[in-house]
Write an enzyme that holds these catalytic residues in place. Structure first.
Site, short mmCIF file in Angstrom:
data_model
loop_
_atom_site.label_atom_id
_atom_site.label_comp_id
_atom_site.label_asym_id
_atom_site.label_seq_id
_atom_site.Cartn_x
_atom_site.Cartn_y
_atom_site.Cartn_z
NE ARG A 14 -29.87 2.77 -15.88
CZ ARG A 14 -29.12 3.71 -15.37
NH1 ARG A 14 -28.06 3.38 -14.67
NH2 ARG A 14 -29.42 4.96 -15.54
CG HIS B 169 -23.78 2.57 -16.13
ND1 HIS B 169 -23.17 3.62 -16.79
CD2 HIS B 169 -24.73 3.14 -15.34
CE1 HIS B 169 -23.74 4.76 -16.43
NE2 HIS B 169 -24.68 4.50 -15.54
NE ARG C 58 -26.88 3.19 -10.33
CZ ARG C 58 -26.83 4.21 -11.17
NH1 ARG C 58 -27.22 5.41 -10.79
NH2 ARG C 58 -26.39 4.04 -12.39
P1 FAD Z 1 -15.96 8.45 -8.78
O1 FAD Z 1 -16.61 9.68 -9.21
O2 FAD Z 1 -15.78 7.37 -9.77
O3 FAD Z 1 -14.55 8.82 -8.18
C1 FAD Z 1 -13.62 7.80 -7.82
C2 FAD Z 1 -12.29 8.46 -7.56
O4 FAD Z 1 -11.40 7.55 -6.93
C3 FAD Z 1 -11.59 8.96 -8.81
O5 FAD Z 1 -11.08 10.23 -8.52
C4 FAD Z 1 -10.43 7.95 -8.98
O6 FAD Z 1 -9.33 8.47 -9.68
C5 FAD Z 1 -10.11 7.66 -7.54
N1 FAD Z 1 -9.41 6.39 -7.29
C6 FAD Z 1 -9.82 5.14 -7.63
N2 FAD Z 1 -8.91 4.25 -7.19
C7 FAD Z 1 -7.92 4.93 -6.57
C8 FAD Z 1 -6.70 4.58 -5.92
N3 FAD Z 1 -6.27 3.31 -5.84
N4 FAD Z 1 -5.93 5.55 -5.38
C9 FAD Z 1 -6.31 6.86 -5.47
N5 FAD Z 1 -7.45 7.26 -6.09
C10 FAD Z 1 -8.23 6.31 -6.62
N6 FAD Z 1 -25.32 8.41 -11.54
C11 FAD Z 1 -26.39 9.19 -11.30
O7 FAD Z 1 -26.91 9.22 -10.17
N7 FAD Z 1 -26.89 9.97 -12.30
C12 FAD Z 1 -26.36 9.99 -13.54
O8 FAD Z 1 -26.84 10.72 -14.40
C13 FAD Z 1 -25.26 9.16 -13.82
N8 FAD Z 1 -24.72 9.11 -15.06
C14 FAD Z 1 -23.61 8.37 -15.26
C15 FAD Z 1 -22.99 8.39 -16.52
C16 FAD Z 1 -21.82 7.70 -16.74
C17 FAD Z 1 -21.17 7.72 -18.10
C18 FAD Z 1 -21.22 6.96 -15.68
C19 FAD Z 1 -19.94 6.22 -15.89
C20 FAD Z 1 -21.83 6.92 -14.44
C21 FAD Z 1 -23.02 7.61 -14.22
N9 FAD Z 1 -23.65 7.60 -12.98
C22 FAD Z 1 -24.74 8.38 -12.76
C23 FAD Z 1 -23.03 6.92 -11.84
C24 FAD Z 1 -22.28 7.97 -11.00
O9 FAD Z 1 -21.68 8.90 -11.84
C25 FAD Z 1 -21.23 7.33 -10.13
O10 FAD Z 1 -21.75 6.24 -9.45
C26 FAD Z 1 -20.72 8.34 -9.13
O11 FAD Z 1 -20.29 9.50 -9.78
C27 FAD Z 1 -19.59 7.73 -8.33
O12 FAD Z 1 -19.02 8.75 -7.56
P2 FAD Z 1 -17.86 8.38 -6.57
O13 FAD Z 1 -17.44 9.63 -5.90
O14 FAD Z 1 -18.26 7.24 -5.73
O15 FAD Z 1 -16.70 7.81 -7.52
C1 SIN Z 2 -28.01 8.12 -17.55
O1 SIN Z 2 -27.96 9.33 -17.76
O2 SIN Z 2 -28.65 7.32 -18.24
C2 SIN Z 2 -27.25 7.56 -16.42
C3 SIN Z 2 -28.03 7.68 -15.20
C4 SIN Z 2 -27.48 6.78 -14.13
O3 SIN Z 2 -26.59 5.97 -14.36
O4 SIN Z 2 -28.01 6.88 -13.02
#
Ligand code: FAD
Ligand code: SIN
Length: 519
Positions: free
Chosen positions: A290, A351, A386
């Site tokens: 990437r 991202h 990553r």
């Molecule tokens: P999140 O799922 O972001 O959850 C964070 C939580 O914390 C949320 O509920 C938020 O409201 C809460 N929060 C934040 N601050 C506070 C606060 N101060 N007080 C209370 N609550 C708070 N990764 C992959 O491996 N494969 C993929 O295909 C992929 N596709 C992606 C596509 C997109 C469009 C995006 C944006 C990301 C993608 N990623 C992918 C990355 C991956 O989705 C994320 O890194 C992962 O989901 C993060 O999970 P998490 O539980 O750490 O945080």
């Molecule tokens: C994607 O589907 O291209 C996102 C995958 C990722 O962020 O790991």
């Protein structure tokens, strides 16, 4: 009314929910989340979860190697081994919680996709809606568990440490302890003390620090900022990943992602004149890692002066495109693009944060009783960049590690009395425009000066401009009634500062940190 619990989980994405489900039989869990429960980056994940299931040694070695190469050999190999080898368990857990992955025609094996930097097909997915499926299923399980309480629309403001008992806490000194957090009940506009024997920060990424991002509005780096204020260690912040292919649709925020799986399925990048250009930058062409693809697009756009390049999948059978990517197909139709016939205009967008809260292999931060999991944590898996679809896997594997470790010694924990949140001197409500304007300014200069390509002078400029916004924000914070936008601005300023300073300290162009002034 103040509250006490065994486990305070901040956030409700994959990391938070999978952790909660694994400790809820041992103690009481309170999940605090600032929006509705499913508003998280997790829900937006498209491509899937990279996972070699069933312990096939050669394939695991290849996943380990791809992760190391993609991370510019800066990843911690032990951690890479732990995560790759943890995949079978992770997928087992997700399946037990009801998550469905697409199966191959025979019905017995997973249908595997490929993305940038992967030398093999190894990505489990649920069409192009993997994150939605995961979030939805885990929320169902959490809602059913009698030991888990979910406080939606509750914002964690600051972590509680000895600082709140009037004692000196320093980053350089060991022994800082966490006792929970001050939490803002957004609906009732009050801050209460939530004491916990274990606090788990799972607040996700920082995309909104930038002008163009794939991240939903919740991704404001609150966890990184809170842990930094509490004097925890934050590392690798210069490694901010830009996804190469966000849909070019000016005014739309967040930017809609065109999954890398589309390139894994055969799509190629072209200039607006229709020329393929990735072959001249990397032998893997459009499927290069990437950082390389984003930088190459950035370079092409600088040469042409244009705002987007094209992603072209039109040579594939329409039926297959629609079957694999129904969500992307539908979304593009809404803006007048039929991806089976038309090329898709795309541009890079902020991202993913590879750095963050330093944690060990048990997800322990440098502060006692404080864990960090998911995107907010810097585990050592990603190194300088990553590998696609490794973050969902990391979130589950490290949530399990945190769960195993954090239940130890729970009963012997005694929590100190914490003073209530002090509202004195904070009665004004200044115009909202002051906050929104600061956010916009910061997003602009972070994108121009601390984006895909950096230089010494750009970083200096960004720091000078941030200093002004910092002073204005601190002034607002001292004088104003606490609110989510103000807290988020304050957190984003803190996160931007860390990105700039750690970028300045980096002595090499490596992975996601590329400076024209460095080798
Ligand atoms: P999140 O799922 O972001 O959850 C964070 C939580 O914390 C949320 O509920 C938020 O409201 C809460 N929060 C934040 N601050 C506070 C606060 N101060 N007080 C209370 N609550 C708070 N990764 C992959 O491996 N494969 C993929 O295909 C992929 N596709 C992606 C596509 C997109 C469009 C995006 C944006 C990301 C993608 N990623 C992918 C990355 C991956 O989705 C994320 O890194 C992962 O989901 C993060 O999970 P998490 O539980 O750490 O945080
Ligand atoms: C994607 O589907 O291209 C996102 C995958 C990722 O962020 O790991």
């Amino acid at each position: 009314m103040n509250r006490d619990t065994d486990f305070l989980v901040i956030g409700s994405g994959l990391a938070a929910l999978s952790y909660a489900l694994q400790v809820a039989d041992v103690g009481r869990v309170i999940i605090v989340t600032k929006s509705s429960i499913d508003n998280a980056n997790t829900r937006y994940a498209q491509g899937g979860i990279a996972a070699v299931v069933g312990g096939k040694e050669e394939q695991m070695e290849s996943h380990i190697e791809d992760t190391m190469v993609c991370g510019s050999q800066q990843s911690d190999r032990d951690v890479v081994e732990m995560v790759v080898r943890g995949a079978t368990n992770a997928i087992f857990n997700l399946s037990e919680w009801g998550v469905r992955f697409d199966m191959a025609e025979c019905g017995e094996e997973y249908k595997l996709a490929r993305e940038g930097g992967h030398s093999e097909h190894r990505i489990l997915h649920h069409k192009d809606l993997t994150g939605f499926e995961i979030e939805h299923r885990l929320v169902e399980q959490v809602r059913k568990h009698p030991n888990i309480e979910v406080l939606e629309h509750h914002f964690a403001v600051d972590l509680l440490t000895q600082h709140h008992l009037g004692k000196l806490v320093k980053r350089s000194l060991p022994g800082t302890e966490c006792y929970g957090a001050y939490v803002l009940d957004i609906v009732n506009k009050r801050v209460f003390t939530l004491r916990a024997k274990r606090t788990i920060v799972a607040t996700g990424g920082i995309g909104n620090v930038y002008h163009t991002t794939t991240n939903p509005s919740i991704a404001t780096g609150d966890g990184v900022a809170m842990v930094h204020r509490a004097k925890g260690h934050i590392v690798d912040m210069e490694f901010v990943q830009f996804h190469p292919t966000a849909l070019y649709n000016p005014g739309e925020r967040p930017s809609f992602l065109i999954s890398e799986a589309v390139r894994g399925f055969g799509a190629v990048l072209r200039t607006q004149r229709g020329e393929e250009f990735m072959e001249k930058y990397h032998p893997m062409g459009s499927l290069a890692p990437r950082d390389v693809v984003a930088r190459s697009i950035d370079n092409e756009l600088k040469i042409s002066g244009e705002e987007y390049v094209y992603l072209d999948i039109t040579h594939k059978p329409a039926k297959e495109i629609i079957a694999h990517f129904p969500n992307i197909y539908e979304k593009c139709l809404t803006v007048g693009i039929d991806i089976t016939k038309d090329m898709i205009p795309v541009q890079p967008a902020a991202h993913y944060l590879c750095g963050g809260v330093w944690v060990d292999k048990n997800s322990r931060s440098s502060i006692e009783q404080l864990y960090a999991i998911g995107e907010v944590a810097r585990t050592g898996l990603h190194g300088a960049n990553r590998l696609a679809s490794n973050s969902l896997l990391e979130a589950v594997v490290f949530a399990s590690a945190a769960a195993r470790h954090s239940v130890i010694g729970l009963d012997s924990e005694v929590l100190p009395e914490i003073p209530d949140w002090d509202f004195r001197g904070t009665t004004n409500t200044e115009e909202m425009v002051l906050i929104t304007q600061s956010i916009k300014e910061m997003q602009q200069f972070m994108s121009y000066y601390v984006g895909i390509v950096r230089s010494n002078i750009r970083l200096e400029r960004a720091l000078q401009r941030l200093q002004i916004i910092y002073e204005e924000t601190e002034h607002l914070y001292r004088r104003n009634t606490i609110s989510v936008p103000l807290c988020e601005l304050r957190n984003m300023v803190e996160v931007s500062y860390l990105v700039i300073k750690q970028a300045m300290a980096q002595k090499h162009s490596i992975g996601l940190h590329y400076s024209i002034d460095l080798q």
